[in-house]
Write a protein that holds these residues in place. Structure first.
Motif, PDB file in Angstrom:
ATOM      1  N   UNK A  43       0.845  -1.183   0.000  1.00 11.63           N
ATOM      2  CA  UNK A  43       0.000   0.000   0.000  1.00 11.63           C
ATOM      3  C   UNK A  43       0.887   1.243   0.000  1.00 11.63           C
ATOM      4  N   UNK A  44       0.688   2.118  -0.977  1.00 13.69           N
ATOM      5  CA  UNK A  44       1.438   3.371  -1.067  1.00 13.69           C
ATOM      6  C   UNK A  44       0.428   4.493  -1.294  1.00 13.69           C
ATOM      7  N   UNK A  45       0.556   5.573  -0.519  1.00 10.41           N
ATOM      8  CA  UNK A  45      -0.319   6.733  -0.688  1.00 10.41           C
ATOM      9  C   UNK A  45       0.287   7.712  -1.682  1.00 10.41           C
ATOM     10  N   UNK A  46      -0.561   8.236  -2.548  1.00  9.44           N
ATOM     11  CA  UNK A  46      -0.170   9.297  -3.477  1.00  9.44           C
ATOM     12  C   UNK A  46      -1.045  10.493  -3.144  1.00  9.44           C
ATOM     13  N   UNK A  47      -0.474  11.474  -2.519  1.00 12.89           N
ATOM     14  CA  UNK A  47      -1.249  12.629  -2.059  1.00 12.89           C
ATOM     15  C   UNK A  47      -1.329  13.694  -3.153  1.00 12.89           C
ATOM     16  N   UNK A  48      -2.504  14.325  -3.229  1.00  8.05           N
ATOM     17  CA  UNK A  48      -2.673  15.436  -4.158  1.00  8.05           C
ATOM     18  C   UNK A  48      -3.740  16.365  -3.602  1.00  8.05           C
ATOM     19  N   UNK A  49      -3.702  17.601  -4.047  1.00  6.04           N
ATOM     20  CA  UNK A  49      -4.726  18.576  -3.688  1.00  6.04           C
ATOM     21  C   UNK A  49      -5.478  18.928  -4.959  1.00  6.04           C
ATOM     22  N   UNK A  50      -6.792  18.731  -4.924  1.00  2.00           N
ATOM     23  CA  UNK A  50      -7.636  19.003  -6.085  1.00  2.00           C
ATOM     24  C   UNK A  50      -8.403  20.296  -5.872  1.00  2.00           C
ATOM     25  N   UNK A  51      -8.567  21.049  -6.944  1.00  4.13           N
ATOM     26  CA  UNK A  51      -9.463  22.198  -6.940  1.00  4.13           C
ATOM     27  C   UNK A  51     -10.409  22.008  -8.115  1.00  4.13           C
ATOM     28  N   UNK A  52     -11.558  22.639  -8.026  1.00  3.38           N
ATOM     29  CA  UNK A  52     -12.474  22.455  -9.136  1.00  3.38           C
ATOM     30  C   UNK A  52     -13.742  23.261  -9.009  1.00  3.38           C
ATOM     31  N   UNK A  53     -14.589  23.071  -9.999  1.00  3.64           N
ATOM     32  CA  UNK A  53     -15.877  23.742 -10.071  1.00  3.64           C
ATOM     33  C   UNK A  53     -16.950  22.721 -10.421  1.00  3.64           C
ATOM     34  N   UNK A  54     -18.162  23.062 -10.087  1.00  9.13           N
ATOM     35  CA  UNK A  54     -19.276  22.190 -10.433  1.00  9.13           C
ATOM     36  C   UNK A  54     -20.462  23.002 -10.881  1.00  9.13           C
ATOM     37  N   UNK A 104     -25.647  16.997 -11.875  1.00  6.90           N
ATOM     38  CA  UNK A 104     -24.590  17.990 -12.013  1.00  6.90           C
ATOM     39  C   UNK A 104     -23.347  17.415 -12.650  1.00  6.90           C
ATOM     40  N   UNK A 105     -22.401  18.291 -12.877  1.00  6.04           N
ATOM     41  CA  UNK A 105     -21.125  17.922 -13.469  1.00  6.04           C
ATOM     42  C   UNK A 105     -20.032  18.700 -12.741  1.00  6.04           C
ATOM     43  N   UNK A 106     -19.027  17.985 -12.233  1.00  5.09           N
ATOM     44  CA  UNK A 106     -17.922  18.608 -11.524  1.00  5.09           C
ATOM     45  C   UNK A 106     -16.637  18.367 -12.303  1.00  5.09           C
ATOM     46  N   UNK A 107     -15.755  19.352 -12.310  1.00  6.22           N
ATOM     47  CA  UNK A 107     -14.447  19.239 -12.949  1.00  6.22           C
ATOM     48  C   UNK A 107     -13.394  19.522 -11.881  1.00  6.22           C
ATOM     49  N   UNK A 108     -12.492  18.563 -11.691  1.00 10.91           N
ATOM     50  CA  UNK A 108     -11.420  18.699 -10.716  1.00 10.91           C
ATOM     51  C   UNK A 108     -10.083  18.769 -11.444  1.00 10.91           C
ATOM     52  N   UNK A 109      -9.213  19.667 -10.967  1.00 13.38           N
ATOM     53  CA  UNK A 109      -7.905  19.887 -11.598  1.00 13.38           C
ATOM     54  C   UNK A 109      -6.832  19.756 -10.527  1.00 13.38           C
ATOM     55  N   UNK A 110      -5.717  19.121 -10.889  1.00 11.66           N
ATOM     56  CA  UNK A 110      -4.599  18.957  -9.964  1.00 11.66           C
ATOM     57  C   UNK A 110      -3.280  19.029 -10.732  1.00 11.66           C
ATOM     58  N   UNK A 111      -2.187  19.249 -10.010  1.00 12.12           N
ATOM     59  CA  UNK A 111      -0.868  19.312 -10.660  1.00 12.12           C
ATOM     60  C   UNK A 111      -0.386  17.912 -11.013  1.00 12.12           C
ATOM     61  N   UNK A 112       0.639  17.848 -11.872  1.00 14.70           N
ATOM     62  CA  UNK A 112       1.236  16.561 -12.249  1.00 14.70           C
ATOM     63  C   UNK A 112       1.787  15.864 -11.006  1.00 14.70           C
ATOM     64  N   UNK A 113       1.538  14.571 -10.920  1.00 11.90           N
ATOM     65  CA  UNK A 113       2.067  13.802  -9.808  1.00 11.90           C
ATOM     66  C   UNK A 113       2.161  12.347 -10.234  1.00 11.90           C
ATOM     67  N   UNK A 151      -6.877  16.175 -14.851  1.00  7.72           N
ATOM     68  CA  UNK A 151      -8.270  16.624 -14.837  1.00  7.72           C
ATOM     69  C   UNK A 151      -9.194  15.421 -14.702  1.00  7.72           C
ATOM     70  N   UNK A 152     -10.171  15.541 -13.821  1.00  4.78           N
ATOM     71  CA  UNK A 152     -11.225  14.536 -13.688  1.00  4.78           C
ATOM     72  C   UNK A 152     -12.557  15.212 -13.932  1.00  4.78           C
ATOM     73  N   UNK A 153     -13.408  14.568 -14.691  1.00  5.26           N
ATOM     74  CA  UNK A 153     -14.776  15.044 -14.911  1.00  5.26           C
ATOM     75  C   UNK A 153     -15.704  14.039 -14.229  1.00  5.26           C
ATOM     76  N   UNK A 154     -16.515  14.528 -13.291  1.00  4.41           N
ATOM     77  CA  UNK A 154     -17.360  13.654 -12.487  1.00  4.41           C
ATOM     78  C   UNK A 154     -18.827  14.037 -12.615  1.00  4.41           C
TER      79      UNK A 154
END
Length: 67
Positions: free
Chosen positions: A2-13, A29-38, A52-55
């Protein structure tokens, strides 16, 4: 293993409430999340998370106050 990969996401919905009667609603609804390369090395394989994730979401709700 088990390895954790931490990231901080920002986004709009964007969503809208459709009322079913005076208090119940459905909210698509539709949410878009953006994060830096990791990335992380996992057993010799490098795993990259997407930038980018589209949810699509659907919420069911109940309004507890009167209109």
């Amino acid at each position: 293993m088990h390895i954790d990969l931490r990231s901080t996401d920002t986004g709009l919905g964007l969503s809208y409430q459709f009322f079913i009667g005076p208090r119940f609603y459905i909210q698509p609804g539709l949410h878009v999340y953006i994060r830096k390369d990791n990335s992380i090395d996992f057993s010799g394989v490098t795993y990259h998370i997407p930038n980018t994730d589209i949810s699509p979401v659907v919420r069911l709700g109940y309004r507890i106050w009167k209109k």
